[in-house]
Scaffold this motif. Structure first.
Motif: not given
Length: 211
Positions: A179-183
């Motif tokens: 859930n962290k593709s942009s982090d």
């Protein structure tokens, strides 16, 4: 570009992005997290020491390399030159030969000759002088080398035990970042935690061979 006798050109890998950036792009390419985890599990399911499965195994090594943010190729299959698999990222290179189907108790002379030849291909193709930037990995059920086998090269072995731990940590990694593709900071942190950066892979999932 190198052009082997067969006429199939080999194009050198151009490392344009970092491992973290490539992983972020990979994760974001899935419409939902379930699809990501299903894909990773499917790839890992083929990474087993089983006779006559080398085609699926080598394809899955290529695919899991891409998932882990490496630029990943199958030079021998795709260009009729070089190793079974080849990974590169952040100026680190993995020269990989897969022997997941062998049933011998030791690494044979021919196995050593094959990976030594692939190291020569790498040196002639990439001209990387610093030996700390490239690693040869033999995926083999045994870490013991035959008495008649010898090489001056540094060769690391990924045994079945190493491979299973590697797979387990890959699963844990993707579950932690799904859930962290942009982090990118979170991805970088988990890469270190699961020991999936290039040098951490070498130090934690491969070992020296023994006579």
């Amino acid at each position: 570009i190198l052009k082997p006798i067969s006429g199939i050109e080999y194009s050198k890998i151009s490392q344009q992005k970092s491992q973290v950036d490539n992983i972020a792009n990979y994760v974001s390419s899935f419409t939902n997290t379930n699809d990501l985890i299903i894909e990773v599990d499917e790839i890992l399911s083929y990474l087993n020491f089983t006779k006559d499965t080398y085609e699926k195994f080598e394809d899955s090594i290529k695919r899991i390399g891409l998932a882990l943010g490496f630029y990943s190729q199958r030079p021998d299959k795709e260009h009729k030159c070089g190793p079974d698999n080849f990974w590169a990222i952040d100026n680190k290179y993995f020269i990989i030969e897969c022997k997941n189907g062998v049933v011998t108790d030791a690494i044979s002379k021919s196995d050593i000759e094959q990976i030594t030849s692939s190291i020569s291909w790498f040196n002639q193709t990439y001209h990387i002088k610093d030996e700390n930037n490239y690693f040869s990995i033999l995926i083999h059920p045994s870490n013991k080398i035959s008495q008649d086998a010898f090489s001056n090269e540094k060769i690391r072995v990924m045994t079945d035990k190493n491979l299973q731990i590697f797979k387990e940590n890959i699963r844990g990694f993707f579950n932690s970042i799904k859930n962290k593709s942009s982090d990118n900071k979170a991805i970088d942190k988990q890469l270190k935690y699961y020991k999936l950066e290039p040098l951490l892979i070498i130090n934690n999932y491969t070992e020296d061979y023994k006579k």
